[in-house]
Design a protein around this motif. Sequence first.
Motif: not given
Length: 219
Positions: A135-145, A198-209
């Motif tokens: 499970i991967y999640e983020s509320m980083d400032d990079s996601l803010a408008s 976030f989804f580029k990093n998805y490629r590096d996530y276990p299983v998801a990548g």
Amino acid sequence: MKRMKLLYGTGNSSKLRAMREVLSQFDIEILGLKDMPEEPPHVEEDGTTPLENARKKALHYYKAYGIPVFSCDSGLYFEGLPEELQPGVHVRTVNGRYLTDGEMLEYYSSMVEKYGNLKARYRNAVCLVVDAEHIYESMDDSLASEFFLLTPVPHSGIRHKGFPLDSLSVDIKTGKYFYDLTEEQIDRVAVEDGFLEFFKNYRDYPVAGEIMENEKTVV
């Protein structure tokens, strides 16, 4: 091999269309809840932050459908207003009542008339559930408008169903309504870069990548 399928936990066709555009560079088929064979279970979005709601929805839909799913949530925040006046995650719900697009325009227009043009931004969160252990999640400032101004007078001619406040939103740098910005200007104001990262990093996530690399189907 079939394209990977990933469920976006939303029934809002406008949000689904926008996210498909954002993630179009990936070899993923983004499904919405209306694409599922069974009616989606109701999720009580009673979290106090966008991340709490995004996590709750993603886990709920993963349990219901058993496939990789991501959910997003956002909150609207005004600079300089006390906490009790912040819409936060309750952008559409006022005094316990869910507002239509038209009612939202009326409510926020009257709010701006009372307090003056409001400097605002959306804080966004995303939760991706690949399986029960990943499970991967983020509320980083990079996601803010970026910050923008909310004005009391709607754009004179354009409405996008599902995004009513865009017709009240003005870009601070150009003074133009969001609807009058060029594509390049919209890319600057929007939150696309954060979701892409976030989804580029998805490629590096276990299983998801591994799923993405092998282009395995999950549905």
